[in-house]
Design an enzyme around this catalytic site. Sequence first.
Site, PDB file in Angstrom:
ATOM      1  N   HIS A 144       0.833  -1.198   0.000  1.00 50.00           N
ATOM      2  CA  HIS A 144       0.000   0.000   0.000  1.00 50.00           C
ATOM      3  C   HIS A 144       0.871   1.254   0.000  1.00 50.00           C
ATOM      4  CE1 HIS A 144      -3.507  -2.530   1.674  1.00 50.00           C
ATOM      5  NE2 HIS A 144      -3.709  -2.266   0.403  1.00 50.00           N
ATOM      6  N   GLU A 147       1.883   3.467   2.998  1.00 46.65           N
ATOM      7  CA  GLU A 147       2.469   2.683   4.098  1.00 46.65           C
ATOM      8  C   GLU A 147       3.967   2.510   3.846  1.00 46.65           C
ATOM      9  OE1 GLU A 147      -0.054  -0.807   4.425  1.00 46.65           O
ATOM     10  OE2 GLU A 147      -1.863   0.433   4.530  1.00 46.65           O
ATOM     11  N   HIS A 288       2.457  -4.051   6.686  1.00 45.93           N
ATOM     12  CA  HIS A 288       1.518  -2.963   6.417  1.00 45.93           C
ATOM     13  C   HIS A 288       1.543  -2.018   7.611  1.00 45.93           C
ATOM     14  CE1 HIS A 288      -0.856  -4.642   2.924  1.00 45.93           C
ATOM     15  NE2 HIS A 288      -0.154  -5.694   3.281  1.00 45.93           N
ATOM     16  N   GLU A 347       0.594  -5.363  10.943  1.00 46.45           N
ATOM     17  CA  GLU A 347       0.208  -3.945  10.907  1.00 46.45           C
ATOM     18  C   GLU A 347       1.131  -3.150  11.837  1.00 46.45           C
ATOM     19  OE1 GLU A 347      -1.877  -2.735   8.841  1.00 46.45           O
ATOM     20  OE2 GLU A 347      -3.267  -4.338   8.276  1.00 46.45           O
TER      21      GLU A 347
HETATM   22 ZN   LIG Z   1      -1.865  -1.962   4.023  1.00 42.65          ZN
END
Ligand SMILES: [Zn+2]
Length: 378
Positions: A144, A147, A288, A347
């Site tokens: 992403h 990110e 992420h 994350e």
């Molecule tokens: Zn992500």
Amino acid sequence: MRILTKDFDSLYEISAFFNLPTELIIDSNKEFFDQGSVLPDEINIPGFSLLPSCFQEEENQGAIRSVERTFQENKQKLWKHTSPAIVGRMEYSPEILERDLAVLKQAYPYASVREIGKSVLGNPIKEIKIGKGNRKIHINASFHANEWITSGVLMELVNAYLIALTNNGGLHGAEAMGAYRSVELSIVPMVNPDGVSLVINGPPKGLEKNLLKMNNGSTDFSGWKANCNGVDLNNQFPANWEIEKGRKEPKSPAARDYPGNKPLSEPEVAAMAKLVRESQFDMVIAFHTQGEEFYWGYGGREPGDSEKLAAIFSKSSGYKAVRSIDSHAGFKDWFIQEFGKPGFTIELGKGINPIPLSQYNKIYNQIKGIFISALNWR
Ligand SMILES: [Zn+2]
């Protein structure tokens, strides 16, 4: 650093002189040793550099060569890499990544770097490989766009591992060379270079109009997650993609969440799927942001090892282990469904993306535990 070998009688003597494992020297000089050469005339020495000429006493064109010959009497002219050459704590753009890959390649020739595909705009997607074990572990970052902090963190972790290898260092109590011998580590530090560049540098010339339209007319691209086609790359894998397609908004290309017209339609995703199929990884980890938690299951297809690893990862990072969330078509979803092996979405950090660099050090220290635990997985 490349040296002339005429002052040495054997590879083992070189290995002892530099206090480096012989196999790292051999793996840094594959082109010579693959041809069966016992001791080539010149050789790459990983983890060392010659000091720049401004620090040398004799400043002439021949200095470097003479230093190569005389380093034995004058060890201080050699510089051993004992701290990271890479600074991850910055707006980590594709340009910075390219520069850092060149630095690592130069300093640690036993690590290989290759292109596994190209982005929509033709930017290279690179893979780093380190080690030669049977256990194949893959870690990636920046699926992403906003990110991008994950790419800086991952590159600095790689640098720390390379330093540990050439300094006889350890990985939380385990010897780094043990990981090198048992693990083949694959790193894709930036899956979405176009998107990252868009967030950091703004839209490329000629594409402003189209990108602005997909961004609802806003010139602020800090919320952009997709690639430059406006497709969310972590919503593109053939793991119940139809469910995401049916329920996801928006229904057309946008800054985030649009799953595309069909699975694997985007070149970045196709490159990753091809890499995974060809490499037969035993574990994959995708970095992420944000949430300080990670997901380790998908549809009950995850193996027993996933739960064990999740407990270790949680302990070593302080992040919360979550079996699964109501989401499909992600990279780790597909990996678990297709291969039945451990896959993780991690994350990093907490807050609003892009996560501010003020969190960088904390994130690095949290994630280092997961990186090392993965390498020590036996
Ligand atoms: Zn992500």
